[in-house]
Each structure stands twice: as structure tokens, then as C-alpha cells.
Write a protein that holds these residues in place. Structure first.
Motif, short mmCIF file in Angstrom:
data_model
loop_
_atom_site.label_atom_id
_atom_site.label_comp_id
_atom_site.label_asym_id
_atom_site.label_seq_id
_atom_site.Cartn_x
_atom_site.Cartn_y
_atom_site.Cartn_z
N PHE A 59 0.86 -1.19 0.00
CA PHE A 59 0.00 0.00 0.00
C PHE A 59 0.89 1.23 0.00
O PHE A 59 2.09 1.15 0.29
N LEU A 60 0.32 2.36 -0.34
CA LEU A 60 1.04 3.62 -0.38
C LEU A 60 0.60 4.50 0.78
O LEU A 60 -0.57 4.48 1.18
N SER A 62 -0.11 8.04 1.46
CA SER A 62 -0.36 9.31 0.77
C SER A 62 -1.78 9.76 1.08
O SER A 62 -2.61 8.96 1.52
N GLU A 64 -4.09 10.19 -0.91
CA GLU A 64 -5.02 9.47 -1.77
C GLU A 64 -5.14 8.00 -1.40
O GLU A 64 -6.07 7.32 -1.81
N ASP A 65 -4.20 7.48 -0.63
CA ASP A 65 -4.20 6.05 -0.29
C ASP A 65 -4.35 5.90 1.21
O ASP A 65 -5.37 6.24 1.78
N MET A 66 -3.34 5.38 1.89
CA MET A 66 -3.39 5.17 3.33
C MET A 66 -2.74 6.35 4.05
O MET A 66 -1.68 6.82 3.66
N SER A 67 -3.39 6.80 5.12
CA SER A 67 -2.85 7.89 5.93
C SER A 67 -1.89 7.33 6.98
O SER A 67 -2.29 6.45 7.76
N CYS A 247 -6.12 -1.63 6.51
CA CYS A 247 -5.71 -1.66 5.11
C CYS A 247 -6.73 -2.46 4.28
O CYS A 247 -7.42 -3.33 4.80
N SER A 248 -6.77 -2.17 3.01
CA SER A 248 -7.76 -2.77 2.13
C SER A 248 -7.46 -4.25 1.86
O SER A 248 -6.34 -4.72 2.07
N HIS A 250 -7.23 -5.43 -1.04
CA HIS A 250 -6.25 -5.40 -2.13
C HIS A 250 -4.84 -5.36 -1.58
O HIS A 250 -3.94 -6.07 -2.07
N ALA A 251 -4.61 -4.55 -0.54
CA ALA A 251 -3.28 -4.47 0.08
C ALA A 251 -2.90 -5.80 0.72
O ALA A 251 -1.76 -6.25 0.61
#
Length: 261
Positions: A59-60, A62, A64-67, A247-248, A250-251
């Protein structure tokens, strides 16, 4: 803690050599602050874009992604709850490479602890019903059995309902995006144990026997065979770690697939 979060994303041990935080005031002014702490040397570091792009991330971090802030707060919350997954697996992520025997036992303990923590309410209800049934059974037995037999039953009849590693593995291994059950069944370790005279019923039951043998020193197994199974379970534990941090799916899947290559 930040290093742990980054390591979960990259799948490798990471060190934070420099950390800075930029705060923006209401008037639009911003200031940069350096952060000092254990293992933060604030040493100059030059990041190279090509090296960063080569790292495969689950995961990232950012907007737009994960804080990162959300992940750190969630980690603090779980640590405050003494979540078993953090206190077993989380605390050992950066430990020196362990012998496969120790690693497998740790991973199984992590899964058991997590399962018990997340199903505590259901288990408490089972305990209450079990105690009631135990008292009823002992009361009935007192009418027909001798005092010696009754004392034996009271001593050896558990006050808690039975719990099985087999059930824990069945539920935790199938709850992640990549179900490794079939791969586990093909592993050299499980294949060896499935022909054991104790006749395990499935792969999960075979691992239960392996855990008991290793924990009590009753039997040893080939280190490479144990290592291969530990690798599968490590991916499962990491997926659950990502899940409880928010986390999702997908992650979680990306992390499992990366570790199976």
C-alpha cells in the motif's frame, strides 16, 4: 512505530534515518520540524527515484491512499488494547532470523491469540454454558458414583470448554484474500504428518500435531519443511496485521502474493 508501518508496506526491514514534519498554520504559513527519537539519527540521506520505484509495496502512504497518521493511531489503539497480534508478531518483526521451529511456533501463537481476542465474547458465552453443564453433570454423578471417582471428575473435568488449534487455523487461514490451504496440504511437512499413526483429519489437524510435538519436544521435523510452512503462515499473519490496521483487501492480497514468490 513508523518503521514498522513502512516495513509492512515494503515487506522488508526498514530503518528511518531522517524524519521531518511540516505544519501549516491557519494563515497559510508553514514550518518544518525535525523529529528525534530512538533509532532516528537524523542523518543526511539522498533518496534515488529508481531505487524507490523498484520496491514492491502493499500500500502507499499518501493523502489518496493510506494515511500514515491513521495507521499510527490505529497501532497505538491496538497496543493499548494489548492486541495479541501486536504483542507476538508485531514485536518480533525486526528480530534476528529465527530457527524455523521457533518461527512456526510464534506464528501459530499469533494466530491463536488474534482469534481468541476477536472472538472473546463468543468464548465467554461458551464458558458460561460449559460451567453450567459441568455443575449439572457433577451433581448427577454425585448421586451414583463413589466419592473417589467424583473427586477425580472434579479435578480433571475442565472448567473451560475445549478449544482447538485446528478450528483456529480453519477460520484464520480462509479469512484472508489468498487461501493457502491447498498449498499447505501439498507441503512436505503436512504430507509427512498425514501418514502419522495419530491419523490427522486434515492439514489443520496435521499442524496441530506438529505444534504439539515441537512445543513439548516430542518430535523434530526437517528444518526446510518447517520453514516452507512458516513462510505460508507468515503471509497469513501479515495479511491479518494489515486488516486490523485498516488496510484494504487489495493491500492484503498484494502482500500475500509478494511473499509467495
Amino acid at each position: 512505530m513508523s518503521a514498522v508501518i513502512v516495513s509492512l508496506a515494503t515487506g522488508r526491514k526498514e530503518k528511518i534515518t531522517y524524519l521531518a514534519v511540516r505544519l501549516t498554520a491557519d494563515d497559510g504559513d508553514s514550518r518544518m520540524f525535525q523529529v528525534f527519537g530512538t533509532a532516528l539519527q537524523q542523518a543526511p540521506y539522498s533518496s534515488r527515484g529508481n531505487d524507490v520505484l523498484k520496491v514492491e509495496r502493499s500500500f502507499l502512504l499518501s493523502p489518496e491512499d493510506m494515511s500514515l497518521l491513521d495507521l499510527l493511531r490505529r497501532w497505538q489503539q491496538l497496543r493499548g488494547e494489548h492486541h495479541p497480534l501486536l504483542e507476538t508478531y508485531g514485536s518480533m518483526m525486526f528480530a534476528p532470523e529465527q530457527h524455523p521451529r521457533s518461527r512456526l511456533l510464534l506464528l501459530l501463537q499469533a494466530l491463536e491469540g488474534m482469534h481468541g481476542h476477536e472472538n472473546a465474547a463468543d468464548f465467554a458465552e461458551r464458558v458460561t454454558k460449559h460451567k453450567e453443564r459441568r455443575e449439572s453433570a457433577l451433581a448427577e454423578a454425585a448421586e451414583t458414583l463413589s466419592a473417589g471417582v467424583l473427586r477425580f471428575l472434579k479435578t480433571h473435568l475442565s472448567r473451560r470448554p475445549p478449544s482447538s488449534l485446528q478450528q483456529v487455523l480453519g477460520e484464520t487461514l480462509t479469512a484472508v484474500p489468498v487461501d493457502v490451504t491447498e498449498e499447505l496440504g501439498r507441503s512436505a511437512l503436512v504430507t509427512e504428518v498425514m501418514v502419522d499413526p495419530r491419523k490427522p483429519t486434515n492439514s489443520y489437524d496435521a499442524l496441530r500435531l506438529v505444534r504439539n510435538d515441537l512445543a513439548h519436544g516430542a518430535r523434530g521435523y526437517d528444518a526446510q519443511a518447517v520453514h516452507d510452512v512458516a513462510q505460508l503462515l507468515d503471509g497469513v499473519v501479515r495479511a491479518h496485521m494489515l486488516r486490523i490496521l485498516g488496510c484494504s483487501e487489495h493491500a492484503q492480497r498484494r502482500d500475500q502474493e509478494r511473499r509467495r514468490r
